[in-house]
Design a protein around this motif. Structure first.
Motif: not given
Length: 265
Positions: A9-11, A15-19, A68-73
């Motif tokens: 369920x990750x696109x 992943x780019x937004x999380x990075x 915050x990174x985990x939330x973005x994912x």
């Protein structure tokens, strides 16, 4: 098209937004930590306390960045926090109480300052110059450039010998003279040698003590007070100067001797 790059369920966009959040958060955390350290540096807080607070603040920011990174994912951060709390509680039950002990000890060290940055100390038999007090450990730099890390609980829970906290120190130089030498003359020369040194303080006045009647010598100790920053220079120079003075003026510094008596039957 995005469907092709989904994994659990990750696109790719997730992943780019999380990075982006991770990198940007890291940079912002570094900037905020620097600003925080600069702001508290303008206060009258000791440098040791400033370093401790800055490290603690940076860790908090990095934790926020990770969440915050985990939330973005698309992770639900709430259960993650609860899960981490449960794991931490479990770990503490298996002996990680030392972590909290070190943390608490670090706070007390930073607050009460039995040691401070750039002071030369001895802790639990380990000597070095204090380079910092972290969340968990105190950092020392040994004279031979070895970097030493001591858990804070060992620092707070052991006697601390601080060699540079006070403005003056007493230099002690031990020297032995032969039993045939004139001890009064030897003491007089030692006093003159100390008084003639420009970095030896006149108050308290230099003194010489007879410390031991040893097997091969009468042992004297030269005691002179100097500024703390001049301690090692004065100790080195007084040791050399008393050796030269005794040699020039005929005061013998004996080698270890052993008398052996043989009896004939």
């Amino acid at each position: 098209m995005a469907e092709m790059f989904q994994f659990n369920n990750l696109t790719v966009w997730d992943i780019g937004a999380a990075l982006v959040v991770l990198v940007a958060g890291y940079i912002i955390a570094r900037i905020l930590t620097g600003m925080f350290k600069d702001s508290i540096s303008r206060t009258k807080l000791p440098s040791l306390v400033i370093d401790f607070l800055a490290r603690f603040f940076s860790i908090l920011l990095y934790v926020i960045v990770i969440l915050a990174t985990l939330s973005t994912l698309n992770f639900d951060v709430g259960p993650v926090v609860l899960g981490l709390s449960a794991v931490i509680g479990l770990i503490l039950g298996f002996g990680m109480q030392d972590t909290l002990t070190n943390l608490g000890a670090g706070i007390w060290i930073a607050a009460l300052r039995p040691i401070d940055k750039n002071e030369y100390v001895e802790i639990n038999g380990i000597s070095g110059t204090v380079s910092g007090v972290g969340i968990m450990a105190t950092e020392l730099l040994a004279p031979d450039n070895k970097f030493i890390t001591i858990p804070n609980k060992l620092v707070w829970g052991n006697p601390i010998i601080n060699a540079t906290r006070l403005p003056t120190r007493r230099v002690s130089v031990d020297v032995g003279i032969s039993y045939s030498s004139n001890i009064d003359r030897a003491i007089e020369i030692a006093i003159e040698t100390m008084k003639s040194h420009t970095k030896v303080l006149s108050d308290p006045a230099p003194a010489v003590m007879t410390t031991e009647l040893a097997d091969s010598s009468v042992n004297l100790q030269l005691r002179a007070w100097t500024k703390t920053g001049d301690f090692w220079d004065v100790k080195k120079e007084l040791t050399e100067n008393i050796f030269k003075a005794y040699r020039e003026l005929g005061i013998e510094i004996p080698f270890p001797q052993l008398d052996v008596h043989l009896e004939k039957e």
